[in-house]
Design a protein around this motif. Structure first.
Motif, PDB file in Angstrom:
ATOM      1  N   ALA A 144      23.195  15.080   1.124  1.00  0.00           N
ATOM      2  CA  ALA A 144      22.394  16.173   1.689  1.00  0.00           C
ATOM      3  C   ALA A 144      21.445  16.740   0.632  1.00  0.00           C
ATOM      4  O   ALA A 144      20.263  16.991   0.907  1.00  0.00           O
ATOM      5  CB  ALA A 144      23.295  17.263   2.244  1.00  0.00           C
ATOM      6  N   ALA A 145      21.940  16.915  -0.596  1.00  0.00           N
ATOM      7  CA  ALA A 145      21.102  17.433  -1.682  1.00  0.00           C
ATOM      8  C   ALA A 145      19.994  16.450  -2.047  1.00  0.00           C
ATOM      9  O   ALA A 145      18.860  16.848  -2.331  1.00  0.00           O
ATOM     10  CB  ALA A 145      21.962  17.738  -2.903  1.00  0.00           C
ATOM     11  N   ALA A 146      20.303  15.159  -2.042  1.00  0.00           N
ATOM     12  CA  ALA A 146      19.315  14.134  -2.402  1.00  0.00           C
ATOM     13  C   ALA A 146      18.241  13.962  -1.325  1.00  0.00           C
ATOM     14  O   ALA A 146      17.110  13.580  -1.627  1.00  0.00           O
ATOM     15  CB  ALA A 146      20.013  12.805  -2.661  1.00  0.00           C
ATOM     16  N   LEU A 147      18.572  14.225  -0.077  1.00  0.00           N
ATOM     17  CA  LEU A 147      17.592  14.093   1.013  1.00  0.00           C
ATOM     18  C   LEU A 147      16.533  15.188   0.956  1.00  0.00           C
ATOM     19  O   LEU A 147      15.361  14.959   1.273  1.00  0.00           O
ATOM     20  CB  LEU A 147      18.293  14.147   2.372  1.00  0.00           C
ATOM     21  N   GLY A 148      16.935  16.387   0.571  1.00  0.00           N
ATOM     22  CA  GLY A 148      16.056  17.552   0.629  1.00  0.00           C
ATOM     23  C   GLY A 148      14.669  17.385   0.045  1.00  0.00           C
ATOM     24  O   GLY A 148      13.680  17.731   0.696  1.00  0.00           O
ATOM     25  N   PRO A 149      14.523  16.864  -1.168  1.00  0.00           N
ATOM     26  CA  PRO A 149      13.183  16.776  -1.763  1.00  0.00           C
ATOM     27  C   PRO A 149      12.194  15.905  -0.979  1.00  0.00           C
ATOM     28  O   PRO A 149      10.990  15.981  -1.203  1.00  0.00           O
ATOM     29  CB  PRO A 149      13.449  16.165  -3.146  1.00  0.00           C
ATOM     30  N   PHE A 150      12.701  15.116  -0.049  1.00  0.00           N
ATOM     31  CA  PHE A 150      11.837  14.227   0.729  1.00  0.00           C
ATOM     32  C   PHE A 150      11.611  14.736   2.153  1.00  0.00           C
ATOM     33  O   PHE A 150      11.031  14.035   2.977  1.00  0.00           O
ATOM     34  CB  PHE A 150      12.446  12.822   0.758  1.00  0.00           C
ATOM     35  N   LEU A 151      12.080  15.938   2.425  1.00  0.00           N
ATOM     36  CA  LEU A 151      11.967  16.515   3.763  1.00  0.00           C
ATOM     37  C   LEU A 151      11.091  17.764   3.736  1.00  0.00           C
ATOM     38  O   LEU A 151      10.921  18.399   2.698  1.00  0.00           O
ATOM     39  CB  LEU A 151      13.357  16.851   4.309  1.00  0.00           C
ATOM     40  N   ASN A 152      10.581  18.142   4.894  1.00  0.00           N
ATOM     41  CA  ASN A 152       9.681  19.281   5.036  1.00  0.00           C
ATOM     42  C   ASN A 152      10.483  20.567   5.224  1.00  0.00           C
ATOM     43  O   ASN A 152      11.105  20.753   6.263  1.00  0.00           O
ATOM     44  CB  ASN A 152       8.764  19.042   6.236  1.00  0.00           C
ATOM     45  N   PRO A 153      10.433  21.494   4.245  1.00  0.00           N
ATOM     46  CA  PRO A 153      11.191  22.734   4.389  1.00  0.00           C
ATOM     47  C   PRO A 153      10.637  23.635   5.489  1.00  0.00           C
ATOM     48  O   PRO A 153      11.308  24.571   5.921  1.00  0.00           O
ATOM     49  CB  PRO A 153      11.068  23.392   3.015  1.00  0.00           C
TER      50      PRO A 153
ATOM     51  N   ASN B 139      18.157   6.183  -3.823  1.00  0.00           N
ATOM     52  CA  ASN B 139      17.658   5.871  -5.165  1.00  0.00           C
ATOM     53  C   ASN B 139      17.959   7.008  -6.139  1.00  0.00           C
ATOM     54  O   ASN B 139      18.331   6.752  -7.290  1.00  0.00           O
ATOM     55  CB  ASN B 139      16.157   5.581  -5.136  1.00  0.00           C
ATOM     56  N   LEU B 140      17.791   8.263  -5.681  1.00  0.00           N
ATOM     57  CA  LEU B 140      18.128   9.402  -6.549  1.00  0.00           C
ATOM     58  C   LEU B 140      19.602   9.377  -6.914  1.00  0.00           C
ATOM     59  O   LEU B 140      19.966   9.619  -8.065  1.00  0.00           O
ATOM     60  CB  LEU B 140      17.810  10.728  -5.857  1.00  0.00           C
ATOM     61  N   LEU B 141      20.437   9.085  -5.932  1.00  0.00           N
ATOM     62  CA  LEU B 141      21.875   9.024  -6.201  1.00  0.00           C
ATOM     63  C   LEU B 141      22.203   7.882  -7.163  1.00  0.00           C
ATOM     64  O   LEU B 141      23.006   8.050  -8.089  1.00  0.00           O
ATOM     65  CB  LEU B 141      22.656   8.875  -4.899  1.00  0.00           C
ATOM     66  N   ALA B 142      21.565   6.732  -6.985  1.00  0.00           N
ATOM     67  CA  ALA B 142      21.799   5.584  -7.877  1.00  0.00           C
ATOM     68  C   ALA B 142      21.319   5.880  -9.298  1.00  0.00           C
ATOM     69  O   ALA B 142      21.919   5.408 -10.274  1.00  0.00           O
ATOM     70  CB  ALA B 142      21.094   4.337  -7.324  1.00  0.00           C
ATOM     71  N   ASP B 143      20.249   6.676  -9.419  1.00  0.00           N
ATOM     72  CA  ASP B 143      19.722   7.046 -10.734  1.00  0.00           C
ATOM     73  C   ASP B 143      20.514   8.175 -11.384  1.00  0.00           C
ATOM     74  O   ASP B 143      20.203   8.570 -12.507  1.00  0.00           O
ATOM     75  CB  ASP B 143      18.251   7.475 -10.612  1.00  0.00           C
ATOM     76  N   ALA B 144      21.511   8.691 -10.694  1.00  0.00           N
ATOM     77  CA  ALA B 144      22.389   9.753 -11.199  1.00  0.00           C
ATOM     78  C   ALA B 144      21.617  10.999 -11.616  1.00  0.00           C
ATOM     79  O   ALA B 144      21.906  11.603 -12.649  1.00  0.00           O
ATOM     80  CB  ALA B 144      23.262   9.227 -12.331  1.00  0.00           C
TER      81      ALA B 144
END
Length: 166
Positions: free
Chosen positions: A91-100, A120-125
């Motif tokens: 949920a935290a990783a999805l946010g930056p790619f969604l429209n607030p 990808n963000l999760l894989a990049d830690a």
């Protein structure tokens, strides 16, 4: 009296896609990313938004701090449009790619591209979740997103407390 009750219900309800807790987590990181980009949605009380993210943007950190009660309510909840995937980190990783600007309905826009970017963000830690025992507000989220854009580092920070989108 009846009209007053109806008006109260309309003011106190907001559309949500999925469970409110994962939506609030995604909203917090989405707002933090928007602030880092210089974009603040009008519903927050800001003026016009800055330009959309450019192709050279890179997210360096998505940092979320919350209370244990919210954490436990999100950890195993399914994320809408993400197949059987669950969890506060997603949920935290999805946010930056969604429209607030979509507020708590923002998870409706999760699709393969957004899901891939989040994975990808999760894989990049670069996603960090911190849990604290308690806070004066039962519902508390603090999000920080650090990104580079056109060779410059930008930081956005957001606090949501008391309500899922306030």
């Amino acid at each position: 009296m009846r009209n007053d009750l109806g008006a109260l219900l309309l003011r106190s309800t907001v559309p949500v896609t999925g469970c409110t807790e994962p939506a609030a987590v995604a909203l917090a990181t989405s707002l933090a990313a928007a602030v880092a980009r210089g974009e603040i949605p009008p519903w927050v009380g800001a003026a016009a938004a800055a330009p959309a993210p450019s192709g050279d943007e890179r997210i360096e950190l998505v940092d979320l701090r919350t209370v244990r009660s919210l954490y436990k309510n999100v950890v195993a909840v399914g994320i809408p449009n993400a197949g059987s995937r669950t969890g506060i980190d997603l949920a935290a990783a999805l946010g930056p790619f969604l429209n607030p600007g979509q507020r708590l309905a923002l998870l409706a826009a999760v699709g393969p591209d957004v899901l891939g970017a989040a994975r990808n963000l999760l894989a990049d830690a670069v996603v960090a979740i911190q849990v604290q025992e308690a806070h004066e507000d039962v519902l508390f989220l603090e999000a920080r997103v650090v990104l580079t854009r056109a060779g410059e580092r930008h930081v956005g920070e957001v606090v949501i407390r008391g309500e899922h989108d306030a």
